[in-house]
Design a protein around this motif. Structure first.
Motif, PDB file in Angstrom:
ATOM      1  N   TRP A 127      33.622  19.157  54.426  1.00  0.00           N
ATOM      2  CA  TRP A 127      34.088  17.839  53.874  1.00  0.00           C
ATOM      3  C   TRP A 127      33.908  17.850  52.083  1.00  0.00           C
ATOM      4  CZ3 TRP A 127      36.085  14.686  57.263  1.00  0.00           C
ATOM      5  CH2 TRP A 127      35.663  14.703  58.573  1.00  0.00           C
TER       6      TRP A 127
ATOM      7  N   ALA B  51      27.155  14.054  55.217  1.00  0.00           N
ATOM      8  CA  ALA B  51      27.925  14.900  56.110  1.00  0.00           C
ATOM      9  C   ALA B  51      26.882  16.135  56.449  1.00  0.00           C
ATOM     10  CB  ALA B  51      29.201  15.737  55.357  1.00  0.00           C
TER      11      ALA B  51
ATOM     12  N   ALA C 103      29.291  20.925  57.640  1.00  0.00           N
ATOM     13  CA  ALA C 103      29.102  19.863  56.467  1.00  0.00           C
ATOM     14  C   ALA C 103      29.824  20.285  55.398  1.00  0.00           C
ATOM     15  CB  ALA C 103      27.837  19.552  55.921  1.00  0.00           C
TER      16      ALA C 103
END
Length: 395
Positions: A56, A72, A53
């Motif tokens: 991002w 995310a 994650a």
């Protein structure tokens, strides 16, 4: 679990980290931005391999500034998401594409949304996002595929009832790709075949150069920063064509991934000039993969190579993605062409109404880290047009 380095300034101040339990059997760790304001439309971002994650982080504040609630997750098998079996011998069914679609659906609903306004999948997150749109177009209402074109669901044989050969996928009599690559001089191996092996996790978990040097070289050589990345379409999925790709895609037979990328470790000057993956940011990846290893992340490659686990995907044989869609790659990323013909199949058959194929100049594989501003511009222009087709309700 503590936030570890997420608390020392490696996340933008607009982005928070939290865990949501009960998501299709998982406790899902996610990052989110724009969460302070209720009622915002949801942008769900699905990462690939070997990312998190965290990949991002540069893009999320931009999308939040544009009015989105941006989420995310660490996908099944990655990072701080738990509830999956971290074992080569564990059942692979939980890592099937359709079960990962259920992960995305369960998370969307748990967050209080009936649909996403923007669904994005990068690398191995791209097929997950594609099957989200195939299976539940009512929920996943616009789609951004990144770096990995979607060639469509596997097809069932057609027009065979009369005993003819019918219309089936071609080339079933070709020699296996692994054997053809091994017959080259020097002998080679396709990276996905290697990543399915039992030893791949150990090789990457305990690289001889250390995790930091291994990951720095891996991320560098697949980025636009490495001058050797000059991708182009390949004519066919043959050994001679695939051998044109760099050593991180078509490896020397018997070499490990750490050995394959070690020669491409950037210099200290190059590392210091890197403005998208600082030493502190790289340390997040080092900490996470040192803790978990790579087996959970590698399970998806094993699923993709297993005909039995992919048989369920034939349920979608002949079905197209009909929600507003766009493909975004980097013009220095071999990922666009690593599956020869996939890009053409995507635009001609699998996603016939795709709005555009965009290749961002000077971007490699890690587009959301290397070129977040340009990526956000393309996404926001796309979703503004797409939302005209289904209204602006957020939930």
């Amino acid at each position: 679990m503590s936030d570890a380095s997420y608390g020392n300034g490696t996340l933008p101040p607009q982005v928070r980290s939290r865990i949501i339990s009960g998501i299709n059997g998982l406790d899902v760790h996610l990052l989110e931005a724009g969460h302070e304001t209720p009622g915002r439309p949801l942008a769900l971002l699905l990462h690939g391999f070997p990312d998190l994650a965290y990949g991002w982080r540069h893009l999320m504040p931009i999308l939040a500034e544009a009015g989105f609630h941006v989420v995310a997750p660490d996908q099944r098998g990655y990072g701080r998401t738990t509830g999956w079996m971290n074992d080569y011998d564990a059942a692979l069914g939980p890592f099937s594409l359709l079960n990962m679609v259920r992960d995305a659906l369960a998370l969307t609903l748990a967050l209080g949304y009936r649909h996403t306004t923007l669904l994005v999948g990068h690398d191995l997150g791209s097929p997950v996002a594609a099957y989200c749109a195939l299976a539940r177009p009512d929920v996943f209402r616009s789609l951004v595929l990144m770096s990995a074109p979607f060639p469509g669901a596997p097809v069932m044989p057609f027009d065979t009832a009369a005993g003819s050969a019918g219309h089936v996928l071609p080339a079933q009599g070709q020699p296996p790709l692994a054997a053809a690559l091994a017959a080259l001089e020097p002998p080679r191996a396709f990276y996905q075949h290697y990543l399915c092996t039992r030893q791949a996790n150990h090789d990457m978990w305990y690289p001889p150069q250390g995790m930091q040097a291994f990951l720095r070289a891996f991320y560098h050589v697949k980025s636009g920063d490495w001058a050797g990345n000059r991708p182009h379409p390949l004519m066919a999925a043959t050994a001679s064509e695939l051998a044109q790709m760099p050593a991180y895609y078509v490896m020397e037979l018997g070499a490990t991934m750490p050995e394959s990328v070690a020669p491409f470790l950037p210099s200290l000057t190059e590392i210091q000039a890197n403005d998208w993956l600082s030493a502190a940011e790289l340390e997040i990846y080092v900490e996470e993969y040192t803790r978990t290893g790579f087996q959970g992340a590698l399970q998806a490659y094993r699923v993709l190579s297993d005909p039995d686990l992919n048989a369920e995907l034939r349920l979608f044989s002949g079905r197209t993605i009909d929600v507003p869609s766009i493909f975004i790659g980097g013009d220095r990323d071999w990922g666009t062409y690593a599956a020869p013909g996939a890009l053409d199949l995507m635009t001609a058959r699998a996603v016939p109404g795709i709005k555009a194929v965009e290749l961002i100049a000077e971007a490699g594989h890690w587009i959301q880290q290397e070129q977040p501003v340009r990526l956000a511009e393309l996404m926001l222009d796309f979703v503004a047009e797409a939302r005209d087709g289904f209204g602006k309700a957020s939930r």
